[in-house]
Design a protein around this motif. Sequence first.
Motif, mmCIF file in Angstrom:
data_model
loop_
_atom_site.group_PDB
_atom_site.id
_atom_site.type_symbol
_atom_site.label_atom_id
_atom_site.label_comp_id
_atom_site.label_asym_id
_atom_site.label_seq_id
_atom_site.Cartn_x
_atom_site.Cartn_y
_atom_site.Cartn_z
ATOM 1 N N PRO A 277 0.719 -1.048 0.096
ATOM 2 C CA PRO A 277 -0.092 -0.055 0.081
ATOM 3 C C PRO A 277 0.870 1.310 -0.061
ATOM 4 O O PRO A 277 0.515 2.353 -0.686
ATOM 5 C CB PRO A 277 -1.119 -0.178 1.207
ATOM 6 N N ASP A 278 2.087 1.212 0.698
ATOM 7 C CA ASP A 278 2.903 2.402 0.838
ATOM 8 C C ASP A 278 3.496 2.720 -0.790
ATOM 9 O O ASP A 278 3.848 3.953 -0.654
ATOM 10 C CB ASP A 278 3.960 2.413 1.570
ATOM 11 N N ASP A 279 3.359 1.728 -1.474
ATOM 12 C CA ASP A 279 3.890 2.192 -2.959
ATOM 13 C C ASP A 279 3.029 2.970 -3.792
ATOM 14 O O ASP A 279 3.482 3.627 -4.824
ATOM 15 C CB ASP A 279 4.365 0.963 -3.603
ATOM 16 N N SER A 280 1.615 2.827 -3.602
ATOM 17 C CA SER A 280 0.658 3.485 -4.328
ATOM 18 C C SER A 280 0.635 4.875 -4.405
ATOM 19 O O SER A 280 1.026 5.487 -3.207
ATOM 20 C CB SER A 280 -0.669 2.710 -4.080
ATOM 21 N N ILE A 281 0.206 5.459 -5.600
ATOM 22 C CA ILE A 281 -0.288 6.824 -5.670
ATOM 23 C C ILE A 281 -1.167 7.240 -4.787
ATOM 24 O O ILE A 281 -1.916 6.731 -4.342
ATOM 25 C CB ILE A 281 -0.595 7.178 -7.259
ATOM 26 N N ARG A 282 -1.283 8.538 -4.521
ATOM 27 C CA ARG A 282 -2.394 9.104 -3.410
ATOM 28 C C ARG A 282 -3.063 10.059 -4.437
ATOM 29 O O ARG A 282 -2.824 10.864 -5.302
ATOM 30 C CB ARG A 282 -1.674 10.074 -2.510
ATOM 31 N N ILE A 283 -4.540 9.740 -4.298
ATOM 32 C CA ILE A 283 -5.708 10.550 -5.180
ATOM 33 C C ILE A 283 -6.436 11.292 -4.088
ATOM 34 O O ILE A 283 -6.732 10.647 -3.158
ATOM 35 C CB ILE A 283 -6.352 9.548 -5.958
ATOM 36 N N LEU A 284 -6.602 12.377 -4.793
ATOM 37 C CA LEU A 284 -7.600 13.200 -3.955
ATOM 38 C C LEU A 284 -8.895 13.030 -4.995
ATOM 39 O O LEU A 284 -8.778 13.803 -5.906
ATOM 40 C CB LEU A 284 -7.156 14.628 -3.634
ATOM 41 N N THR A 285 -10.236 12.874 -4.402
ATOM 42 C CA THR A 285 -11.160 12.791 -5.377
ATOM 43 C C THR A 285 -12.420 13.626 -4.747
ATOM 44 O O THR A 285 -12.502 13.375 -3.470
ATOM 45 C CB THR A 285 -11.836 11.225 -5.378
ATOM 46 N N VAL A 286 -12.965 14.493 -5.462
ATOM 47 C CA VAL A 286 -13.909 15.379 -5.239
ATOM 48 C C VAL A 286 -15.064 14.576 -5.741
ATOM 49 O O VAL A 286 -14.934 14.906 -7.114
ATOM 50 C CB VAL A 286 -13.749 16.882 -5.411
ATOM 51 N N ALA A 287 -16.118 14.377 -5.261
ATOM 52 C CA ALA A 287 -17.074 13.637 -6.095
ATOM 53 C C ALA A 287 -18.353 13.378 -5.178
ATOM 54 O O ALA A 287 -18.626 13.717 -4.301
ATOM 55 C CB ALA A 287 -16.652 12.154 -6.425
ATOM 56 N N ASP A 288 -19.571 13.092 -6.129
ATOM 57 C CA ASP A 288 -20.754 13.001 -5.356
ATOM 58 C C ASP A 288 -21.098 11.354 -4.960
ATOM 59 O O ASP A 288 -20.025 10.647 -4.807
ATOM 60 C CB ASP A 288 -21.946 13.275 -6.386
ATOM 61 N N SER A 289 -22.132 10.889 -4.621
ATOM 62 C CA SER A 289 -22.531 9.603 -3.983
ATOM 63 C C SER A 289 -21.901 8.539 -5.235
ATOM 64 O O SER A 289 -21.707 7.251 -4.534
ATOM 65 C CB SER A 289 -23.847 9.552 -3.655
#
Length: 561
Positions: A277-289
């Motif tokens: 898990p520490d190798d994965s990219i970090r995503i920031l998602t702004v979204a609806d349901s």
Amino acid sequence: MFSLVILLLAAPMVQQNTGLIKTNRIWGSYDDAVKPELNKNSWFSGSYQEQIQKYIDQNIGFQSFMIRLYNQLYYSVFNQARANGVLIGKENFLYEKVYIDALLGTDFIGEEKIRQRVERIELLSDSLKKKGIPLLVVLAPGKGTFFPDHIPGKYQAKNKSTTNYEVFKKELDNSDVLHLDFQEWFLNMKDDAAHPLFPKNGIHWSQYGEYLALDSLLAFLQGQHNGYTPGIDLKNIETDKKARGRDTDIELAMNLLYKNSDFEMAYPQYNFTQSSPDDSIRILTVADSYFNYLFKEVMNKNKAFNGSQFWYYNQQVFSGKSNGETYVKDLNITREVLKSDIVILLSTDANLYRFPFGFEDQLYYDMFIKNKRLNQFVAAINNSEELRSKINKYASKKNAEVSEALLDIAAGLHKYERDFIRKNKISDYENKIRNDNNWLESIKKKAASNNISIDEAIKADAIYMVDVEIKKAIDNETDYLCFEPDRDLLVKNPKYLDQLLDYYLNVNAYMEKIYSTPEWIESVQKKARQNNISIEKAVQLDAEYMVQEDYKKDGTQSFFN
């Protein structure tokens, strides 16, 4: 007959006290009523009577059964859904009205407004791209557009006008913004998909459609960033003639006695392929349901993206550390964005009228307006040996780098200054209202109809007017909450910065004291629950109150009293 009537009347009470017959809870979002404590104060204040009534109403025997029976009668006899916004279409397809509005264009906000939003998203995308952070827009499909032939008869497709989706699609295609159109993709494979992409009794894409979307999204992200992006290892696809879980979310909200028929639905069983898990990219998602279950129940629980965040409608924050108790408004938005490897903005067509939920305005302000003032604060502090000494002490206490502490404090000063300016502008509007007889008369009517005091009504109108002015300023790419050049206290009043810094440091000191005092933090937590705010915000408000009280005791002439 008399005995039967008595038995029927007594049945709810017997059920409430014994629970002889098992009944299912009503599905939905609500707080369980707590049985209140009877004492002298609660009795004479009337709060006990009010709370015990709520408790009895919610816990009376067979309550859930009677609600379901009532809803089932309306559904079976009158073809009506007793759930907010739910409509019953042809062949008993279930819809929410917002998805039909999106199909017909009745929620259309206009080409110019959409063009402005896309232009701002493009500007942000270009700026983030230069920092190595791709920004991706995802257009998710909507049930009304996917099943237009089954919408209720009174909503005629011939009345269709321009839709938000059509204009967003056109503007995004003409821009340099990375985007994926899952709406178009789902429609293209509607007739050829191996399993249903939408359920009959749910409003979101099916769990099979969700799996396809996730697989496609991950494949796309792998080409956008050099960091490790996990893939999907599909184990099996189960099918079931009875739809499960969120594939029946509208039907669950209707709280019926009997389940409706549905398609034979598919349920993929899969794992994420990842080395760590520490190798994965970090995503920031702004979204609806549409992203809600994907993040909370699939990606986050499986730790597919370490350190990633989901901002639900750009309000609540979900991550490995926060489960909705943290709010976006309490974060340093730019810092969170720059900590991410990829930013995703996602919405179904029913929410495009408010997409991307104010995120573009907040980030634009942070990146292109706020920094100018922050730099002014940093320069002013660096030009004062006394203020630099205070920053050094603060950094040493926090065990932080001086440069990092300086930026943190500059951001804090900037926030307090804007709060101060906003309060002044609200106060100005309150004075205008009191001095305008016509305005004041209308406020008195509002106060009477809403059963609040005139002062409360004046305050509410003043806040509304200031918020309107802030929104206008954002639309015009200006800053409403800033000092005009000829009134800038940072320049005109040498005591201003010194007091602002002291205010910030004293508030922080009180916040530390609150967190380290069990009785104090417990009382603040109660306030947070009562006022429906985060604990962090409640602690800050208590700390600010204490500093203001100290100023009053000392007779300090403060900008912040």
